[in-house]
Scaffold this active site. Sequence first.
Site, PDB file in Angstrom:
ATOM      1  N   CYS A 359      -6.331  -5.692   2.005  1.00 47.52           N
ATOM      2  CA  CYS A 359      -6.619  -4.247   2.088  1.00 47.52           C
ATOM      3  C   CYS A 359      -7.586  -3.797   1.004  1.00 47.52           C
ATOM      4  O   CYS A 359      -8.528  -3.045   1.275  1.00 47.52           O
ATOM      5  CB  CYS A 359      -5.314  -3.459   2.023  1.00 47.52           C
ATOM      6  SG  CYS A 359      -4.372  -3.626   0.487  1.00 47.52           S
ATOM      7  N   HIS A 408      -0.342  -0.624  -0.219  1.00 47.77           N
ATOM      8  CA  HIS A 408      -1.359  -0.727   0.836  1.00 47.77           C
ATOM      9  C   HIS A 408      -2.347   0.413   0.665  1.00 47.77           C
ATOM     10  O   HIS A 408      -1.997   1.504   0.191  1.00 47.77           O
ATOM     11  CB  HIS A 408      -0.711  -0.653   2.222  1.00 47.77           C
ATOM     12  CG  HIS A 408      -1.671  -0.842   3.351  1.00 47.77           C
ATOM     13  ND1 HIS A 408      -2.507  -1.942   3.452  1.00 47.77           N
ATOM     14  CD2 HIS A 408      -1.969  -0.062   4.431  1.00 47.77           C
ATOM     15  CE1 HIS A 408      -3.246  -1.841   4.538  1.00 47.77           C
ATOM     16  NE2 HIS A 408      -2.935  -0.697   5.143  1.00 47.77           N
ATOM     17  N   GLU A 420      -8.520  -0.467   8.325  1.00 45.74           N
ATOM     18  CA  GLU A 420      -7.654  -1.135   7.364  1.00 45.74           C
ATOM     19  C   GLU A 420      -7.563  -2.628   7.654  1.00 45.74           C
ATOM     20  O   GLU A 420      -7.805  -3.091   8.768  1.00 45.74           O
ATOM     21  CB  GLU A 420      -6.244  -0.541   7.420  1.00 45.74           C
ATOM     22  CG  GLU A 420      -5.564  -0.735   8.771  1.00 45.74           C
ATOM     23  CD  GLU A 420      -4.125  -0.263   8.821  1.00 45.74           C
ATOM     24  OE1 GLU A 420      -3.521  -0.109   7.729  1.00 45.74           O
ATOM     25  OE2 GLU A 420      -3.590  -0.074   9.929  1.00 45.74           O
TER      26      GLU A 420
END
Length: 447
Positions: A359, A408, A420
Amino acid sequence: MASWKGRWRRRTVVSVALAAVLGITGTGRAVPPPPPNPSDSEIDSSRQAAESGAAQAGVLANQLAEAEARLTALQDDVEVKLEDANKALVDLQAAQDAVSEAERDAQTAARVADSAGAAVEAARQNLDRFVAASFQQGSTLGSISAYVGADSPRDLLARAQLLTAVSQSQFNVLQDLQRAQTDKGNADAAARAALQAVQQRQADVTQAKAGADAALAAAVQAQQSQAPRAGQLEADKAAAEQRLYDAQSRLSGLQGQRQRYRDWLAQKQRDDDERARQAALAAPSASGNGPSVTKPPPREQRPSAPAGATVGTVIARALSQVGVPYAWGGGNAYGPTLGIRDGGVADSFGDYRKIGFDCSGLLIYAFAGVRPLPHYSGYQYALGRKVPLSQMRPGDLLAWSTAGRIHHIALYIGNGQMVEAQQSGTLVKVSSVRYGGILPFASRLIG
């Protein structure tokens, strides 16, 4: 003639009445046979079966929801540990850089100290020679022999001034060099202290990474042990839902039959009423044109919502990587890179053999043309100006946390969507914004 007319009138009435009874008038129609009419007991039995199936499916659905919640929590915990490991790597690199800088400072201080020490030693030797010469010539400071041989009072005074100046100069040099030697010792001590502090920090970071790896392994084990239970619950729920569907279908079928029977009765009543009305008429009247039907105006064709402003270079770079594999530890300013081992989930998906992004690695690439970012989501989120989610706009960073720790991060691209690299086993993708566990503020790095 009157008798003939009377017979004709009576025949006409009888014919109309017969036609009304038989359903063969011009405007009437034959009543179809009645559809099946299930009994109340059949409907009640089917309803009870459906309710029982619904209750069973509901229980299993709750159990599955609980299991999925535990799995989600475990996944979040795994992501936290992965990001902790990323943070440990970033901190470890920073500590190693600090160690290298401290070592360079210590080496510089050592060279300065060595130079100062050499100067001190040279000054000592000069002083020793001066003292020895003065002693041999009897010209030490305050010695009477140093003044013998003066030709005149002026010469005597000059000799006294010279001896005083030379001696004072030597003592001043000695003091300066002793001060330099003290500074050298202080510099050595400071360099050693700095080096020890950085080495301690490096040891702390290494220990933290080991702890994060251990916690990650525990989370992975818990997730793996939970997965079979969730799978079994999913299978049980599917079976219960099928039984519920079958029961509801049967109930719907019986209720549909009952409704069709009621519709038949209502239609039959309307037909009977129509026959009775026509039977009261002497003869059916011809109707003119039927009522006109006014068509509703066509639905207004409204233009679709504007697509909005262009998303810019950052979002374009991120979107260009959609479909690239997730690889933990992967990604830099130049594109996807080989992932690294984590000793757990990432390894089980073979991330260390994949070329891709995690990420924070995806955002490093997306923002490469704007500013460099560290390879840790928490540090990336901290860099931007915080704005409420209600005011987020394309290009903002969205982050999720568990127990106060970010695990995240994603890039908002507008219209409720984000790009993402979510987790191992997935690809870089465009997703709808998930609000569960999201931080209440977006982080704005641009504008």
